[in-house]
Design an enzyme around this catalytic site. Structure first.
Site, mmCIF file in Angstrom:
data_model
loop_
_atom_site.group_PDB
_atom_site.id
_atom_site.type_symbol
_atom_site.label_atom_id
_atom_site.label_comp_id
_atom_site.label_asym_id
_atom_site.label_seq_id
_atom_site.Cartn_x
_atom_site.Cartn_y
_atom_site.Cartn_z
ATOM 1 N N HIS A 59 0.938 -1.018 0.088
ATOM 2 C CA HIS A 59 0.017 -0.181 -0.086
ATOM 3 C C HIS A 59 0.814 1.266 -0.033
ATOM 4 C CE1 HIS A 59 0.758 -0.765 4.118
ATOM 5 N NE2 HIS A 59 0.053 0.570 4.425
ATOM 6 N N HIS A 61 1.533 3.706 2.062
ATOM 7 C CA HIS A 61 1.950 4.700 3.146
ATOM 8 C C HIS A 61 3.509 4.910 3.089
ATOM 9 C CE1 HIS A 61 -1.775 3.990 5.698
ATOM 10 N NE2 HIS A 61 -1.751 5.012 4.975
ATOM 11 N N ASP A 63 5.924 4.601 5.262
ATOM 12 C CA ASP A 63 6.723 3.669 5.866
ATOM 13 C C ASP A 63 6.737 2.424 5.010
ATOM 14 O OD1 ASP A 63 4.105 3.350 6.798
ATOM 15 O OD2 ASP A 63 4.778 2.286 8.420
ATOM 16 N N HIS A 64 6.091 2.521 3.791
ATOM 17 C CA HIS A 64 6.254 0.971 3.191
ATOM 18 C C HIS A 64 6.773 1.498 1.600
ATOM 19 C CE1 HIS A 64 3.726 -1.126 5.872
ATOM 20 N NE2 HIS A 64 3.201 -0.031 6.150
ATOM 21 N N HIS A 118 -7.174 -1.150 6.031
ATOM 22 C CA HIS A 118 -6.309 -0.218 6.239
ATOM 23 C C HIS A 118 -6.083 1.140 5.456
ATOM 24 C CE1 HIS A 118 -2.649 1.058 8.289
ATOM 25 N NE2 HIS A 118 -2.049 1.102 6.838
ATOM 26 N N ASP A 143 -0.012 -4.009 6.041
ATOM 27 C CA ASP A 143 -0.851 -3.618 7.371
ATOM 28 C C ASP A 143 -2.015 -4.346 7.304
ATOM 29 O OD1 ASP A 143 1.776 -2.405 7.812
ATOM 30 O OD2 ASP A 143 0.923 -0.371 7.630
ATOM 31 N N HIS A 181 4.680 -4.848 10.257
ATOM 32 C CA HIS A 181 5.109 -4.358 11.661
ATOM 33 C C HIS A 181 5.271 -5.300 12.531
ATOM 34 C CE1 HIS A 181 4.482 -0.102 10.521
ATOM 35 N NE2 HIS A 181 3.554 -0.482 9.754
HETATM 36 FE FE FE Z 1 2.808 0.620 8.108
HETATM 37 ZN ZN ZN Z 2 0.213 1.425 6.407
#
Ligand code: FE
Ligand code: ZN
Length: 253
Positions: A59, A61, A63-64, A118, A143, A181
């Site tokens: 996805h 985000h 942090d990905h 998410h 996530d 995560h």
């Molecule tokens: Fe994440």
């Molecule tokens: Zn995420």
């Protein structure tokens, strides 16, 4: 380094506060899943003399996807696989995929499972393990499904996420779950706050605390393990799921 079977390795690189970048290696080739940042991935691959062939994105985000463009500077021929429906938010994708698409990476068949909740375009990637090199099926869940938990609902409804989790729950019991995560310990402590006497939750929590104290990841888990101690998978209705999600959102360790 976890040895799935000779020549098939899925290695964790823990980064940022609690992200895990998974690197799947076969021979001298590597696929990276959700590179939050690039530097530790570049260092690890170079040190091992490995070639990056593909990036899998679950996805949009930061942090990905944060490390992807820098990885492409080092390995410009590597493909970037992501949901076509998220083309505007993952703009550097080279191979756009749809729900139920099947494609081949490192000689393994990978199936795209669309799991909104998410984010509205989130996908997970499933390696069925039908080929001789895979000992058991593998799920890169991003996530959506976490160890004993699930992602927060940023863009989806509880019933969407409930449906998404049920798709993942239907995968074979021995599927190894590689999520993005390291939240398992926290999730289990929350689950214990609801069911203090539950033996599956308690024994898993004990095991996870022991692994974490040795500096190991709590993951991968398996679908079977999740069906026993992940309250979001145990939930029987979208309504029950919604209640649990809200409880977890407001819970403080
Ligand atoms: Fe994440
Ligand atoms: Zn995420």
């Amino acid at each position: 380094m976890e040895l799935e079977k000779q020549n098939f390795i899925i290695h964790p690189i823990p980064v940022l506060k609690d992200n895990i970048i998974w690197i799947w290696v076969k021979g001298n080739q590597a696929v990276v899943v959700d590179p939050a940042i690039s530097q530790p991935v570049i260092s690890w691959l170079k040190e091992k003399n490995l070639q990056l062939t593909s990036v899998l994105q679950t996805h949009h985000h930061e942090d990905h996807i944060g490390g992807t463009e820098e990885l492409l500077e080092v390995w410009p021929f590597s493909s970037v696989i992501a949901a076509k429906s998220d083309l505007d938010r993952i703009p550097f994708q080279t191979n756009s995929v749809f729900d139920n698409d099947v494609f081949i990476l490192l000689e393994e068949e990978i199936k795209v499972i669309e799991v909104p909740g998410h984010t509205k375009n989130h996908v997970s990637y499933y390696l069925g393990g039908s080929k001789k090199d895979t000992m058991h099926p593998v799920l890169f869940s991003g996530d959506t499904l976490f160890g004993a938990g699930c992602g927060r609902l940023f863009e989806g409804t509880p019933s969407q996420m409930f449906k998404s989790l049920n798709r993942l729950k239907a995968l074979p019991n021995d599927t190894k779950v590689y999520c993005a995560h390291e939240y398992t310990e926290d999730n289990l402590k929350w689950a214990k706050s609801i069911y203090p006497e539950d033996s599956n939750i308690n024994s898993r929590l004990k095991e996870v605390i022991s692994r974490r104290s040795k500096g190991l990841q709590s993951l991968p888990s398996t679908i079977l393990e999740e069906t026993k101690s992940n309250l979001f998978l145990i939930a029987k209705s979208a309504k029950e799921f919604a209640k649990l999600r809200l409880d977890k959102d407001n819970w403080k360790n």
